[in-house]
Scaffold this active site. Sequence first.
Site, PDB file in Angstrom:
ATOM      1  N   CYS A  82       0.816  -1.226   0.000  1.00 49.68           N
ATOM      2  CA  CYS A  82       0.000   0.000   0.000  1.00 49.68           C
ATOM      3  C   CYS A  82       0.845   1.269   0.000  1.00 49.68           C
ATOM      4  O   CYS A  82       0.309   2.361  -0.126  1.00 49.68           O
ATOM      5  CB  CYS A  82      -0.935   0.004   1.196  1.00 49.68           C
ATOM      6  SG  CYS A  82      -1.791  -1.557   1.416  1.00 49.68           S
ATOM      7  N   HIS A 329      -9.427   3.329  -0.949  1.00 53.04           N
ATOM      8  CA  HIS A 329      -7.997   2.996  -0.896  1.00 53.04           C
ATOM      9  C   HIS A 329      -7.588   2.139  -2.099  1.00 53.04           C
ATOM     10  O   HIS A 329      -7.508   0.920  -2.003  1.00 53.04           O
ATOM     11  CB  HIS A 329      -7.721   2.268   0.431  1.00 53.04           C
ATOM     12  CG  HIS A 329      -6.320   1.787   0.611  1.00 53.04           C
ATOM     13  ND1 HIS A 329      -5.219   2.414   0.084  1.00 53.04           N
ATOM     14  CD2 HIS A 329      -5.831   0.714   1.303  1.00 53.04           C
ATOM     15  CE1 HIS A 329      -4.125   1.752   0.423  1.00 53.04           C
ATOM     16  NE2 HIS A 329      -4.471   0.716   1.156  1.00 53.04           N
TER      17      HIS A 329
END
Lengths: 380, 380
Positions: A82, A329
Site C-alpha cells: 500500500c 484505498h
Amino acid sequence: MKVGIIGIGHSRFGRRDDVTVQELAFEPFVEALNDAGIQRKDIDATIIGASPVYMTQRSIAGPITEYLGLNPQPVWLTEAACSSSAVALRTAYALISAGMHEIILVLGVQKMLENPTSEVLKIMGRSGDVQWEAPYGTTFANYYAMYANSHMAKYGTTSEQFAAVAVKNHHYGAMNPLAMFQKEITMETVLESRIIASPLHLFDCCANADGSAALVVVNEEKANQLSDTPIWVSGLGAASAPFSLLTRPELATLSSAVEASKIAYTQAKVHPSDIDIAEVHDCFTIAEIMAYEDLGFTERGKGGEFVEEAYIGGKIPTNIDGGLKAKGHPVGATGCSQVVGIVKQLRGEAGKSQVDGAEIGLTHNVGGHGQYCVVHIFSR
Amino acid sequence: MKVGIIGIGHSRFGRRDDVTVQELAFEPFVEALNDAGIQRKDIDATIIGASPVYMTQRSIAGPITEYLGLNPQPVWLTEAACSSSAVALRTAYALISAGMHEIILVLGVQKMLENPTSEVLKIMGRSGDVQWEAPYGTTFANYYAMYANSHMAKYGTTSEQFAAVAVKNHHYGAMNPLAMFQKEITMETVLESRIIASPLHLFDCCANADGSAALVVVNEEKANQLSDTPIWVSGLGAASAPFSLLTRPELATLSSAVEASKIAYTQAKVHPSDIDIAEVHDCFTIAEIMAYEDLGFTERGKGGEFVEEAYIGGKIPTNIDGGLKAKGHPVGATGCSQVVGIVKQLRGEAGKSQVDGAEIGLTHNVGGHGQYCVVHIFSR
C-alpha cells in the site's frame, strides 16, 4: 539540491468500471501536466507506484507509458504494497537529487474492483505471511484487529474512539468531490455496523477502490522557473518491520512508522508539533490512532483522545481530504493521493477544507500491515 | 560522486524446489556480504528486483528483508518485467548519488518453476498486450519469433546464425558451475529441436528458472575504504518503447535498447568499440543478434555474422557466463546476474572464461519484449 512538486492530478476514487488501467492513469496525468504548465515531451522519466497482483495486464508501467505517449523515456514500477507510490516519489527524489533527471512523473494507480471481492480479500491477505500465518486464518483486517485489541488492552482505547476517527474522516470526505464516500456518518453508523474482525466494525475499515493520482516532481531550477507555488519535499523517511506478527515484540504500534518519521523529521529539521497538516494511513480506524502516536503527534496511549485534535482548528488537522476511510484505498494510488492532498493545502487551494496558513505538511503511507512505512514532509 | 560495487553473490540457477523465495534470496546475500567484507548491520537500504506475479507470497520485499535480518532498514521492490533488477541497481545508484544511503543491497530473485509450466507461459504472455494482441494468440515466444522473421526478411539472417548464438552460449555455460545447463551443444542440437514459434526452435529459447543474485553497491568513500577492487558504475541508460507491436514501426530492432545504450555510452564517455566484455539479454537467440546491432557492436543487419566476434578473442566477447540461454532466466534475477558476470570479469576472477585485461564491461537487460531496456557500463 531541492526537489519540488509543481503539478498534481487526482482521479475520482471509487468503482471505475468506466476505464481501463491506462485510461485511469491518463486522468491525473493530464491534470498534473496542465497544473504544472508543461507538455508530455518535457517529462524525462516516469515512476509508477502500483501493486501488480491485482492486474490481468502484466508489467503495467510499459502499457501506461505507451498510452500516455511517453516513450522512449525510461519507466518502471515500484512496489511496497500500500506504500507503492510513496516509494515512487522517494525514487523520483533520488533520481532528481542525483542529477539523473529533471522532470519526473510519479503516478500511483490501481484498479482493484475488476476482481471479485473474494479475490481482492485473498490478494490482500497474501500480503501477510502465507507460510506461517495464513494457514491459521489471518486476513488483512485480522492484523489490524489484533492491533486494535492490543491497543484496547494496553491503553484502554475504546470502540467509540475508533469510531470517532471514521466520523471525522467521513465528515471531511463529504467535502471532497473525488472521494468514494461523500457522506457524513454518526458514531452509531459505525458502532451498529457489522463486525468484520472484532473489534473492528465495517465502518472502521476503508474500502477497496479504483483510482489514480499523479505528481510532477522537478529539480530546484525547474521548480523556480516553472512554478510560482512549488511545494518542496523537505524530509523523507522510510523503514521496514518484520511482516510476521510472530516476530514483532509489540502490536499496538508500527515500528516502521516510528523509524521512518524520525528520519524524515531529522532531515526536514522539524518536530511533530511543527506539522500543520497531515495525511496518515487510516486503512482502519486503529491505524490512524496508532499513527498519531507513532508520528509523535501525541503521547503513546493517548491516540484515542487525539482524534479531537485532528479536526481543523485542532493541534494537527489530519486526513482533511477524507483519508483512506472516506476517499477509498486504491492500493497503488494512495501514496500519491496523500501528497496531492498536502500540496493543495500548502498551496492554499483546499477550498472549504483549507487549513489556514498551512506551511508544513506530512504524509504517512503504510505498506501491508506495517512491514513498510514511508513518511514525507513537505513545505511551502 | 562515483558509485561502486564491492560485493557480489549468485545462486545456482535452475529448478530450486529445495528453497523458498526467502531462502533463495539468502544464498547470494551471504555470499555478497562476505565478498564485500561487511556485516548485515552495515546495509542501510535494500532494493529487490523481481516480478511479483509469479509468487504466492505478495509483496516479497518485506518477507525477504525480515528473513535476511535487515529490519528496520527501508526496502522496496522494482519491477520492469525481465529488467526488474537492472532497475534496482539504477535505483540504488540514484539513492547513493543523492547521498540518501551509503551501502545498498541490490537483490534480484525469482522462483518461476513452482508454478505449472502452463501458468508460467500464461504469465509471460501477459507481459504482451492483453487487450489488443493476446486475443489473437500471442505468446511471449511469438513476439521474438516475429522479430526473427523480420530480421530474416530484411537482412537475410539465417536459422544457422540464430543457432550459432545458442552454441556459443552453451559453450560458455558449460564452464559456469552455477548455470542451469552446463553442457555444450552443436548446431544440429538447435536446428533439429522442435519449433516453438517459427522460426525459433526449442534451443533458440532460454529456459524459465529459479535463481537469485546480489550486489553490494556503495558510495565512493566506502568503496575505496572497504575494497581493493571496486568496480565502478560509469554509465547508466534506460529507455522504454511501445509494448504493443501494433505501434512499432520496425520489428528487427529494439528501439529502447538503442536509446538506453546511447545514454549509457555518453555518460561513461566510451564507444561501443571500447567495450571489452558484454552481457546481453539473450532470452531468445534473435535477441542477442538484435543486441549486437542495437548496442552498436556491429552495423545494422550484420548481427548474424557478429556471433563469431562474440567469443573470447573476438571483438566483444558476449555472454561469456552462458547468457540467459545456458544459465536460465529467473526473470527478476537476470539483471543482477549479468552484473555479477561483468564484475567477476573486470576483477579478473572469471577463471577459465576470463577475458584477459577486461577493463570496461556492459550489461544490456531487456524488459518484456522490449518495452523496457536498461544498459549499464562498468569500469575497473
